[in-house]
Design an enzyme around this catalytic site. Structure first.
Site, PDB file in Angstrom:
ATOM      1  N   LYS A  11       0.805  -1.173   0.105  1.00 16.66           N
ATOM      2  CA  LYS A  11       0.050  -0.091   0.030  1.00 16.66           C
ATOM      3  C   LYS A  11       0.611   1.313   0.181  1.00 16.66           C
ATOM      4  O   LYS A  11       0.349   2.315  -0.184  1.00 16.66           O
ATOM      5  CB  LYS A  11      -0.820  -0.152   1.116  1.00 16.66           C
ATOM      6  CG  LYS A  11      -1.989  -1.205   0.923  1.00 16.66           C
ATOM      7  CD  LYS A  11      -3.203  -1.059   1.818  1.00 16.66           C
ATOM      8  CE  LYS A  11      -4.204  -2.416   1.606  1.00 16.66           C
ATOM      9  NZ  LYS A  11      -3.812  -3.583   1.974  1.00 16.66           N
TER      10      LYS A  11
HETATM   11  C1  PLP Z   1      -4.636  -4.643   1.361  1.00 19.36           C
HETATM   12  C2  PLP Z   1      -3.844  -6.044   1.180  1.00 19.36           C
HETATM   13  C3  PLP Z   1      -4.091  -6.823   0.213  1.00 19.36           C
HETATM   14  C4  PLP Z   1      -5.530  -6.855  -0.491  1.00 19.36           C
HETATM   15  O1  PLP Z   1      -5.234  -6.033  -1.595  1.00 19.36           O
HETATM   16  P1  PLP Z   1      -6.709  -5.321  -2.190  1.00 19.36           P
HETATM   17  O2  PLP Z   1      -5.997  -4.236  -2.847  1.00 19.36           O
HETATM   18  O3  PLP Z   1      -7.467  -5.155  -1.100  1.00 19.36           O
HETATM   19  O4  PLP Z   1      -7.164  -6.661  -2.908  1.00 19.36           O
HETATM   20  C5  PLP Z   1      -3.161  -8.203   0.333  1.00 19.36           C
HETATM   21  N1  PLP Z   1      -2.167  -8.155   0.932  1.00 19.36           N
HETATM   22  C6  PLP Z   1      -1.809  -7.118   2.148  1.00 19.36           C
HETATM   23  C7  PLP Z   1      -0.613  -7.323   2.827  1.00 19.36           C
HETATM   24  C8  PLP Z   1      -2.671  -6.035   2.143  1.00 19.36           C
HETATM   25  O5  PLP Z   1      -2.328  -5.237   3.021  1.00 19.36           O
END
Ligand code: PLP
Length: 462
Positions: free
Chosen positions: A112
């Site tokens: 993210k």
């Molecule tokens: C947010 C997250 C996901 C999922 O991603 P999306 O975009 O919500 O599908 C998977 N793995 C981790 C470690 C995350 O923080």
């Protein structure tokens, strides 16, 4: 470049306005009116460029005149300066034809950071140009909140309030949110669960007078800018493995569908992606939907991969919009059925279109643990549980094209799951270890919208 709502009943906006709006006024999500297509030559020319340069070429057509130009290069350089790996998103080989794309070298150790670091800078610039401030309020089960705080701490034009469920995030996740000392960061431990946090945030956005009074803005994964920024690592990885001359497949650990939808945008832009494999944990609504054509949420069952413990995958609406050929009325009808009946059926033609782009699979809790153990024994690599779900599903979809599996978090963010599988407790990288000793700053609040509004008003008046 114009952006339209998936539900077709909100005005089209430019990039800057769509980014600041987050959700469209009709409840839909913003999508590009027309996706810019890169020629094979333009894709080939990305080979060997530094990551930030690839990002500039991919993002410039989306930003248009709003926020593009010379300052974009500066923003992108600054956004990636805090990553610990010079490649930003390095590829490592797991086995024959199978590669891991490590997306956890950013400041908060989860993918993210890629979108949030860019979004923080673009938003600050857009707000400065408009001469206004914004109040960002978000709910988190852990990773989004820490990435948002890291991206927005100390920025002039924003205050950032993050609600997390008291006692239900890991110590590392909590400390990433409570130890930043900047006055514009406000961590809130809510006496409730994650659903309560999300519900209180929705209350604020639905109170239109309050929304305008404090200039509410959203940075969760429905924000258009986050999805677009995430297309960059698909390009970087595919080009490193031979695109545009050779197609590549991706497997993506999926919760809210933002990350895998970014892959679909990259594919629509001309990147030769043969298949996008959706990997889910035991909360497998997307795998069931692709198999049956029925989208039917069930209660969430907590797992070792909490960032994927989601049953209403907001960004799936963007994929449905694509799959219906941009038929907003059909999308609106599906979403209305979901609200009224708690489920909907994907029309046959749209389902066929989805299956032409996406495949899917699920990993149970025991399969996740076994995969962490197996990959560690075979390669020495420690996977976080989210990445392990994806590696497990990817290994069932290996084919002629190289497979790239996205590793979305660093194993040290989920030490209990990793230790249970391997006996090894991964240590935090040195630059983060300091947060274990720093003072924490957090407001504990009852699950009450009135108390939350009062706190926000008091803090932004400072
Ligand atoms: C947010 C997250 C996901 C999922 O991603 P999306 O975009 O919500 O599908 C998977 N793995 C981790 C470690 C995350 O923080």
């Amino acid at each position: 470049m114009r952006y339209v709502s998936t539900r077709g009943r909100a005005p089209a906006l430019g990039f800057e306005a769509a980014m600041l709006a987050g959700l469209a006024g009709d409840g839909g999500l913003y999508v590009p009116e027309r996706v810019p297509v890169l020629s094979p030559d333009a894709i080939a020319a990305l080979a060997g460029l530094p990551y930030e340069k690839v990002a500039a070429r991919i993002l410039a057509p989306f930003l248009g005149e709003d926020l593009g130009g010379a300052t974009l290069a500066d923003d992108l350089a600054a956004a990636h300066a805090g990553f610990r790996h010079p490649a930003r998103a390095p590829l490592v080989q797991l086995g024959p034809g199978h590669f891991l794309l490590e997306l956890h070298h950013g400041p908060t150790l989860a993918f993210k950071d890629f979108a949030m670091q860019v979004l923080g800078r673009l938003m600050d610039r857009a707000l400065a140009r408009a001469g206004r401030r914004a109040t960002i309020v978000g709910a988190t089960s852990g990773d989004t909140g820490s990435a948002a705080i890291e991206a927005f701490r100390g920025r002039d034009a924003v205050d950032v309030f993050i609600l997390f469920p008291e006692g239900r995030v890991s110590e590392v996740q909590r400390r990433q949110m409570t130890t930043p000392a900047e006055a514009n960061v406000h961590a809130i431990a809510l006496r409730g669960d994650f659903d309560a946090c999300q519900a209180r945030v929705k209350d604020l956005f639905n109170d239109h007078a309050f929304r305008d009074e404090v200039g509410l803005a959203a940075v969760n994964s429905i924000n258009l800018a986050r999805v677009l920024v995430q297309t960059v690592y698909y390009f970087a990885a595919a080009v490193a493995l031979g695109a545009p001359h050779r197609p590549v497949a991706f497997t993506v650990p999926t919760g809210n569908f933002g990350d895998v939808q970014a892959g679909a945008v990259a594919r629509a832009m001309g990147l030769p992606i043969s298949r996008l494999v959706i990997a889910t944990n035991q909360n497998d609504i997307l795998d069931r939907c692709l198999a049956t054509g029925i989208y039917a949420p069930r209660p969430v069952r907590p797992s070792q991969s909490p960032s994927m413990d989601i049953q209403v995958a907001s960004n799936f609406e963007r994929a449905l919009h694509d799959a219906t050929g941009g038929d907003a009325a059909q999308v609106a009808a599906m979403m209305a059925a979901l609200a009224a009946e708690g489920r909907f059926a994907v029309p046959a033609r749209a389902l066929a279109a989805l299956r032409g782009v996406f495949a899917s699979g699920r990993a149970s809790e025991s399969e996740t643990t076994a995969t962490i153990a197996r990959i560690h024994a075979a390669t020495g690599i420690l996977l976080c549980p989210h990445s392990a779900v994806a590696v497990m599903v990817a290994s069932e979809h290996l084919g002629r094209e190289p497979m790239v599996t996205l590793a979305t978090a660093h194993p040290a963010k989920f030490p209990d799951a990793v230790a249970a599988a391997t006996g090894i407790r991964p240590a935090l990288p040195a630059r983060l270890a300091g947060i274990l000793a720093k003072a924490e700053r957090v407001s504990v609040l009852d699950d009450d919208a009135g108390a939350l509004k009062a706190l926000i008003r008091e803090r932004i008046a400072r």
